[in-house]
Design a protein around this motif. Sequence first.
Motif, PDB file in Angstrom:
ATOM      1  N   GLY A 243       5.247  -3.586  -4.587  1.00 52.10           N
ATOM      2  CA  GLY A 243       5.374  -2.713  -5.742  1.00 52.10           C
ATOM      3  C   GLY A 243       4.077  -2.606  -6.521  1.00 52.10           C
ATOM      4  O   GLY A 243       3.680  -1.519  -6.947  1.00 52.10           O
ATOM      5  N   ALA A 244       3.398  -3.754  -6.710  1.00 56.54           N
ATOM      6  CA  ALA A 244       2.142  -3.760  -7.467  1.00 56.54           C
ATOM      7  C   ALA A 244       1.079  -2.915  -6.764  1.00 56.54           C
ATOM      8  O   ALA A 244       0.366  -2.129  -7.401  1.00 56.54           O
ATOM      9  N   LEU A 245       0.975  -3.063  -5.438  1.00 56.04           N
ATOM     10  CA  LEU A 245      -0.031  -2.304  -4.700  1.00 56.04           C
ATOM     11  C   LEU A 245       0.273  -0.808  -4.703  1.00 56.04           C
ATOM     12  O   LEU A 245      -0.620   0.018  -4.909  1.00 56.04           O
ATOM     13  N   SER A 246       1.538  -0.447  -4.486  1.00 59.02           N
ATOM     14  CA  SER A 246       1.879   0.976  -4.413  1.00 59.02           C
ATOM     15  C   SER A 246       1.715   1.669  -5.750  1.00 59.02           C
ATOM     16  O   SER A 246       1.191   2.784  -5.818  1.00 59.02           O
ATOM     17  N   VAL A 247       2.124   1.015  -6.848  1.00 64.97           N
ATOM     18  CA  VAL A 247       1.994   1.671  -8.150  1.00 64.97           C
ATOM     19  C   VAL A 247       0.537   1.724  -8.589  1.00 64.97           C
ATOM     20  O   VAL A 247       0.083   2.718  -9.171  1.00 64.97           O
ATOM     21  N   THR A 248      -0.230   0.675  -8.299  1.00 67.77           N
ATOM     22  CA  THR A 248      -1.638   0.679  -8.692  1.00 67.77           C
ATOM     23  C   THR A 248      -2.418   1.736  -7.926  1.00 67.77           C
ATOM     24  O   THR A 248      -3.161   2.532  -8.520  1.00 67.77           O
TER      25      THR A 248
END
Length: 484
Positions: free
Chosen positions: A222-227
């Motif tokens: 989630g962190a990688l995709s949203v960033t």
Amino acid sequence: MSTTRPAPVSAAPAPTTSADPGRRLTGRLKVVLAVLLVAQFMLAVDFSILNVALPEIGDSLGFSLANLQWIATAFALCAAGFTLFFGRIGDLVGRKRIFLAGLAVLGAASLLGGLATSPTVLIVARVAQGLATAAVTPAGLSLLTTSFPEGPLREKALGLNGALMSAGFTTGAVLGGILTDLLSWRWSFFINVPVALAVLLVAPAVIKESRPEARPRLDLPGALSVTLGLLGIVYGLTQAGEHGWTYGPALAALLAGAALLALFSFVERKVAEPLVPLRVLRRRTVAWGNILGLLAFVTETSLVYLLTLYLQKTLGFSALAAGVSFGVLGLGTVAGGMLAPKVIARTSTLTALVAGGLIQTVFTAVLVLLGDGTAWMGLLLPATFFGGVGNMLVIVGFMVTATSGLPDREQGLATGLATMSQQIGITLGTPIMSTVVTATAGATTAGAVLHGVTVAIAVNAALVLLGVLIAATFLRRDRTSTGA
């Protein structure tokens, strides 16, 4: 010193009484507030302090005209794209810890930028400044909301924070012009170093650590995709503002960003401990509050850009004179920040949002009447003052709305979302309005620029009015005020 003791920052806010710190500022809380506000003000200044210095930096370090915009874009991409990620990291390792670490990186990066002798070194410094801003801003806001119990005292703290954040953006334009004209563009970097050192010396002794009682796992997908999704959207919009909406790389970045954000939504439905639980986003106060915050920052910060064009290209003001003119807007934002908690306490957060939006709409709309003579400063200065007051009522209302009614374990998420809305708004406002000006001006003469600016001001006012309609429609049953 008061004999009452503030509630621990890791505890949920206790009900307030007349002898409770929810109603009174103790000596320690005053110092905590001062430290956090100084840090947030410094971060806001960084968003605009280099704007008027860009041509001189380019000449000094040998930036090509095409690459000059990366001085601002490199900072904005990191500051906006990594905010939500670092907000969750603060929940994991402690908000005080990441606040202090981010400030240390900011001070070191500012020193590096001031000493830079090549474009590469300066861009590296700006990337580091952006990452530090993405870490410090949500951590500082979380420390603010968890240090002050929900109610009048938190509303006052958020009012001061919002006023200084908005005033910091305008102060950056003024300060950048003064430092560049009187000293050197390098002092626009160096000025951060003593401020960061002072906060680092005081903060460890007065700010308590804050983290959720149950340590969450890091949702890495989630962190990688949203960033990466946010980076794509921000990059695409900045490039569209620079080259137009048919520019291939801009369109590709926007599509990639949208696809990654769609992937993020899918991931959050599947993981056990999502970065952004969908139940939080389903709260109207969180969802619509952040949309209002995004609009508030898009409109006011881009108005500074539009009026800079007007003052310099139409009226012929110097960069320093144009920057100083925004001091009136800064005074309006400070006045609005002081007024907003009183309006919320006596009426409701919804009233602050709607009334502030209407005031900002009216005083933005009258600027479409601006002409090509200096006598029009008699309209511009009071309009920007009162527009700043209205904008700050909206910003404080947004901060209170988006962070109220949530337990301490979700404050890092709530403030991360609020900070992300704020920073994306600051980042995107200028390229959006730049596109409007470019499309309608048709030339670079003073009259053509004036026409493009007034059309963009009309669009700006329409966006503010859209925010009023959103608040009145979707938040009318979510009055979050001690007085309502």
